[in-house]
Design a protein around this motif. Structure first.
Motif, PDB file in Angstrom:
ATOM      1  N   ALA A  16     -12.050  43.163  -8.899  1.00  0.00           N
ATOM      2  CA  ALA A  16     -13.180  42.336  -9.321  1.00  0.00           C
ATOM      3  C   ALA A  16     -14.098  42.046  -8.145  1.00  0.00           C
ATOM      4  O   ALA A  16     -15.328  42.083  -8.283  1.00  0.00           O
ATOM      5  N   ARG A  17     -13.523  41.771  -6.979  1.00  0.00           N
ATOM      6  CA  ARG A  17     -14.358  41.528  -5.801  1.00  0.00           C
ATOM      7  C   ARG A  17     -15.212  42.746  -5.490  1.00  0.00           C
ATOM      8  O   ARG A  17     -16.424  42.641  -5.257  1.00  0.00           O
ATOM      9  N   GLU A  18     -14.609  43.926  -5.490  1.00  0.00           N
ATOM     10  CA  GLU A  18     -15.367  45.145  -5.218  1.00  0.00           C
ATOM     11  C   GLU A  18     -16.456  45.364  -6.265  1.00  0.00           C
ATOM     12  O   GLU A  18     -17.580  45.750  -5.940  1.00  0.00           O
ATOM     13  N   ALA A  19     -16.114  45.125  -7.514  1.00  0.00           N
ATOM     14  CA  ALA A  19     -17.069  45.358  -8.596  1.00  0.00           C
ATOM     15  C   ALA A  19     -18.222  44.361  -8.550  1.00  0.00           C
ATOM     16  O   ALA A  19     -19.384  44.720  -8.787  1.00  0.00           O
ATOM     17  N   PHE A  20     -17.926  43.091  -8.265  1.00  0.00           N
ATOM     18  CA  PHE A  20     -18.992  42.093  -8.160  1.00  0.00           C
ATOM     19  C   PHE A  20     -19.948  42.445  -7.022  1.00  0.00           C
ATOM     20  O   PHE A  20     -21.161  42.278  -7.145  1.00  0.00           O
ATOM     21  N   ALA A  25     -23.872  40.522 -10.867  1.00  0.00           N
ATOM     22  CA  ALA A  25     -23.489  39.687 -11.999  1.00  0.00           C
ATOM     23  C   ALA A  25     -23.347  40.453 -13.295  1.00  0.00           C
ATOM     24  O   ALA A  25     -22.748  39.968 -14.251  1.00  0.00           O
ATOM     25  N   GLU A  26     -23.900  41.667 -13.346  1.00  0.00           N
ATOM     26  CA  GLU A  26     -23.887  42.433 -14.591  1.00  0.00           C
ATOM     27  C   GLU A  26     -22.600  43.209 -14.812  1.00  0.00           C
ATOM     28  O   GLU A  26     -22.440  43.868 -15.840  1.00  0.00           O
ATOM     29  N   ASP A  30     -14.732  45.580 -18.601  1.00  0.00           N
ATOM     30  CA  ASP A  30     -14.273  46.968 -18.750  1.00  0.00           C
ATOM     31  C   ASP A  30     -14.310  47.688 -17.409  1.00  0.00           C
ATOM     32  O   ASP A  30     -13.375  48.425 -17.058  1.00  0.00           O
ATOM     33  N   GLN A  31     -15.402  47.510 -16.655  1.00  0.00           N
ATOM     34  CA  GLN A  31     -15.518  48.157 -15.352  1.00  0.00           C
ATOM     35  C   GLN A  31     -14.450  47.641 -14.397  1.00  0.00           C
ATOM     36  O   GLN A  31     -13.856  48.425 -13.640  1.00  0.00           O
ATOM     37  N   ILE A  32     -14.216  46.349 -14.421  1.00  0.00           N
ATOM     38  CA  ILE A  32     -13.190  45.771 -13.549  1.00  0.00           C
ATOM     39  C   ILE A  32     -11.807  46.276 -13.935  1.00  0.00           C
ATOM     40  O   ILE A  32     -10.998  46.629 -13.070  1.00  0.00           O
ATOM     41  N   ARG A  94     -18.236  40.491   2.384  1.00  0.00           N
ATOM     42  CA  ARG A  94     -19.518  40.555   1.650  1.00  0.00           C
ATOM     43  C   ARG A  94     -19.817  39.239   0.928  1.00  0.00           C
ATOM     44  O   ARG A  94     -20.186  39.212  -0.241  1.00  0.00           O
ATOM     45  N   ILE A  95     -19.657  38.152   1.658  1.00  0.00           N
ATOM     46  CA  ILE A  95     -19.907  36.836   1.066  1.00  0.00           C
ATOM     47  C   ILE A  95     -21.336  36.714   0.570  1.00  0.00           C
ATOM     48  O   ILE A  95     -21.604  36.078  -0.449  1.00  0.00           O
ATOM     49  N   GLY A  96     -22.271  37.317   1.297  1.00  0.00           N
ATOM     50  CA  GLY A  96     -23.664  37.226   0.886  1.00  0.00           C
ATOM     51  C   GLY A  96     -23.911  37.790  -0.492  1.00  0.00           C
ATOM     52  O   GLY A  96     -24.677  37.229  -1.286  1.00  0.00           O
ATOM     53  N   ALA A  97     -23.256  38.905  -0.808  1.00  0.00           N
ATOM     54  CA  ALA A  97     -23.422  39.511  -2.130  1.00  0.00           C
ATOM     55  C   ALA A  97     -22.779  38.639  -3.199  1.00  0.00           C
ATOM     56  O   ALA A  97     -23.330  38.451  -4.288  1.00  0.00           O
ATOM     57  N   LEU A  98     -21.615  38.073  -2.900  1.00  0.00           N
ATOM     58  CA  LEU A  98     -20.921  37.236  -3.885  1.00  0.00           C
ATOM     59  C   LEU A  98     -21.667  35.933  -4.144  1.00  0.00           C
ATOM     60  O   LEU A  98     -21.645  35.401  -5.251  1.00  0.00           O
ATOM     61  N   CYS A  99     -22.336  35.408  -3.125  1.00  0.00           N
ATOM     62  CA  CYS A  99     -23.049  34.139  -3.287  1.00  0.00           C
ATOM     63  C   CYS A  99     -24.230  34.262  -4.240  1.00  0.00           C
ATOM     64  O   CYS A  99     -24.726  33.251  -4.746  1.00  0.00           O
ATOM     65  N   LEU A 100     -24.700  35.479  -4.453  1.00  0.00           N
ATOM     66  CA  LEU A 100     -25.825  35.662  -5.367  1.00  0.00           C
ATOM     67  C   LEU A 100     -25.399  35.460  -6.819  1.00  0.00           C
ATOM     68  O   LEU A 100     -26.245  35.276  -7.698  1.00  0.00           O
ATOM     69  N   ILE A 101     -24.102  35.527  -7.072  1.00  0.00           N
ATOM     70  CA  ILE A 101     -23.609  35.387  -8.439  1.00  0.00           C
ATOM     71  C   ILE A 101     -23.271  33.916  -8.670  1.00  0.00           C
ATOM     72  O   ILE A 101     -22.215  33.436  -8.263  1.00  0.00           O
TER      73      ILE A 101
END
Length: 210
Positions: A16-20, A25-26, A30-32, A94-101
């Motif tokens: 899930a972390r990799e996929a997020f 957010a999209e 299923d992908q996870i 990749r906290i920056g990417a996760l913070c966008l969600i």
């Protein structure tokens, strides 16, 4: 929890972390599930819904960042290398990417992170103090400056593939670290960020990390 169920849960959180990070957010369950190598039913056995899964991802990420700061402080004899190890390791999450969600569970995450936040602030403060005392870190840099810069340096650009940009992260982190070194070659405008500044920011937003 049985050993196989625990392994499935860990695989789901990692996937899930990799996929997020990759899809934002999209991303779908299923992908996870495909990435984790499990069925959708397995995900729902462990997590009530997507916000709960995202919450667990964030808790796991922050756990690793705290452990990274503490281990860098304890194990690196060179003060600036401890800072470099922490910066690169935290960026790998990749906290920056996760913070966008932003999800409805973020306020709950912030409440659960109080003890981890204290440990992280204590370790980062010690890393910065040690590097400054050794004359390796410019004296006008604060721990808050570093905690603000890290998410920004790992945040994907709009309308670009996150993973395509990953190859530049280490390069840009080294540019950032060079700017932290003493002697300073410029005068920084304004005052450095404090942990209190970050706490005031958290009380006015739902983002769980700086």
């Amino acid at each position: 929890m049985r050993a196989d169920a625990s392994r499935n849960r860990e695989r789901i959180v990692a996937a899930a972390r990799e996929a997020f990070v990759e899809y934002g957010a999209e991303v779908t369950l299923d992908q996870i599930a495909r990435r984790a190598g499990v069925g959708n039913a397995t995900i729902y056995r462990h997590f009530a819904d997507r916000p709960e899964l995202f919450r667990q991802v964030m808790l796991a990420v922050i756990d690793r960042v705290v452990e990274l700061a503490e281990s860098a402080l304890a194990e690196e004899p060179d003060a600036f290398e401890a800072l470099r190890r922490f910066v690169h390791g935290a960026a790998d999450e990749r906290i920056g990417a996760l913070c966008l969600i932003v999800s409805d569970g973020c306020e709950r995450i912030a409440a659960e992170l109080t003890d981890k936040r204290v440990r992280l602030e204590r370790a980062v403060q010690a890393i910065v103090d040690r590097a400054r005392d050794a004359g390796l870190l410019r004296p006008d840099v604060t721990p808050g400056d570093i905690m603000i810069a890290l998410p920004k340096l790992t945040r994907p650009l709009p309308d670009t593939g996150c993973l395509n940009l990953d190859r530049f992260v280490d390069r840009h982190l080294e540019l950032f670290l060079d700017g932290l070194r003493a002697p300073a070659r410029s005068i920084l405008p304004g005052a450095g960020a404090t942990f209190e500044d970050l706490q005031r920011h958290r009380t006015t937003t739902t983002t769980p990390v700086a």
